[in-house]
Design a protein around this motif. Sequence first.
Motif: not given
Length: 666
Positions: A223-233, A180-185
């Motif tokens: 992460s549990d909160h989603g998949v990080p991306n670059f530029g989706s908004g 659960a640490e895959g995102l910045w939060y």
Amino acid sequence: HHQKSSQVLPIIAWSLPKREMATALLGVAPAPRLFAAPPLLPGLDTRLALSDLPLRALRHHIVTSSGRVFKLFCVNWYGAHLPQMVLTGLDVRPARDIAAAVVELGFNCVRLPFSLDMVFGNRTRVPDAESALAANPELQDRSPFQVFDAALASLTEAGLLVILNNHISHSGWCCGFGDAEGLWYTQEYPEERWLEAVSLMSARYKGDPRVVGFDLRNELRPSDHGVPNFGSGDPKTDWSMAAAKGASRVLAANEGMLIVVSGLLYCMFLCDVPAHPLHLSSPELTERVVYIAHEYAMTSISLEARRVLSSVWLKCLVVFHAILWLTWALSCLARNRCCKMSSQQYREPLVPGRSRLPSSSSCARGWLCDIVMVTLFALALVAVALYALYGARLVPVCGVSWNLVMLGNIMLVLFGGLVSMWLWTHIVFMELLHTFSGGGASSDRRPSSDGDVALAPQGRQRPGSEEGQEVARGSEPFLPPAQELQNMPEDGGDGTTSGMSSSCSTSEQGQEYRLASHRRGPWCSRLHVATLSTFAAFGALGVIVYIFGTYGAFRHELDTRWGFLVDESSSDPARTAPVWLGEFGTVKDTLWWNYMLRYLSEREVSWAYWSINGDPKHPYMALLRQDSATVRDPWKLHGLQELMNHAWPSEESSGTSSGVGGDIVA
């Protein structure tokens, strides 16, 4: 000791007077020599003078305040992000000695990971301080944050640059899909809390100009909160939006810092930067942004595919060869055994409609299995053709999905080759079983009342039979030609054939001919197809293994993922930015290690080796043993020092002895 695949990097021997001169210009106390056996390049000093700070990002370079190109040669010193909350090695050596060791080895900066637990934990004392800080008793009564301050001060006082890294939120080892640490939060530390920590850490070290950069977050991943991306908004998953917020907080607190922005999926991919160039997004980020990538042997898709395919391919190829030769030898012995048996059991021809082959329901005879096997062979061969057409290019488009597709193709080729081999081996075993069963004589023949060895073919006269008597149509399709039967000697001259002679000459020839003839036609063809197709499948795998093992494939993979940003020929500002290889390391002197050093020598890339020393659970990639004084693997240190010396100009070429490298960039 350490050899390159392309060329041996030149070694410029730095003498002790040069080192002392650089130390004097840097304004720091000379570091004591800490190793009984000196490093490969004693006296190598790549540190930077205070007058050359702060650093800037210009095109694909990191440059000094005067515009001179500078490379960060760093090591990671971890431990503060773990539950122990202190850097490793402080239990065996004072912090100032570890800092001096980093200088002695030739590095000029240190990446310091920390956790949000360390920042917001409100601990007044380090857990198990007596053990974790045994060599630093003056720090045992301090908080984890204060111990971090003291270690950082030891580094900068030794003339080393420091880059802060928010490695993780909750203290622990990084990094997995399920932590659960895959995102910045995280649930406990929302985005605003993370931004608060970034601002706090930047302001805390504003007074130390050698704290030159902030690595906002380590190894973005699902992460549990989603998949990080670059530029989706999407503010919940768009890392470029979050990084811009974090960069604003850092620069508001410390305007001289570099902003280090992580790539996606464990820092492997910077593919989306040209479409959403953070370094061009706002005036405050101009000349401030450096992108970071991580590379390990396990993340090299080309070399990992080569390792898996070659290990399985070679083993299976040896086994398959052994099976073929063993089957051939046993079949020869079985035919010899059949030749020496009494010919009485072979006098009756095959019953029309019966077959010596396995039943039609057997997979070895089934037409469906033939189609499956041919399809698998074709897929293997087509895969080789595609890779050949692409000229060792692993993927035509940069991105996580394309790499997953490529991995799927590799597994398909591997599966096709192995399954095909197994199915064809099954056919070989069925042939062996058929041979040992005497060609089906016990089940397909009936005792004969006459003395003939075999019936004549359709329309031909049987030896010893009445004139005009013919064999029924289709009763024996595998009989030798009449000329060969007529030349067979007879014992009694009465038109009948007696038992086998001691030499087994004629009857043996007839029986062997019948057995060999029985294998002609569809069965014999299938065995030939089995052998040729299996070798074709393994040949396809072999070509793929060769392509994946080339330096061209390795270089293309890295260039596609992030190396395109440091391409000197690019004139597109969106595709041009500095890259810092923030983590890379190895346990063994492998092909990956040699390729990585070669790649770094050819590209304008700063780097940070993981790590200077290790904890008891993860000691193997460390440069130093757990005593923080003994070099673990000299070949590894030699390779890094050669890399540093290759990029570091001599005093005459640089025009300065302050430790600044490279040419002035306008």
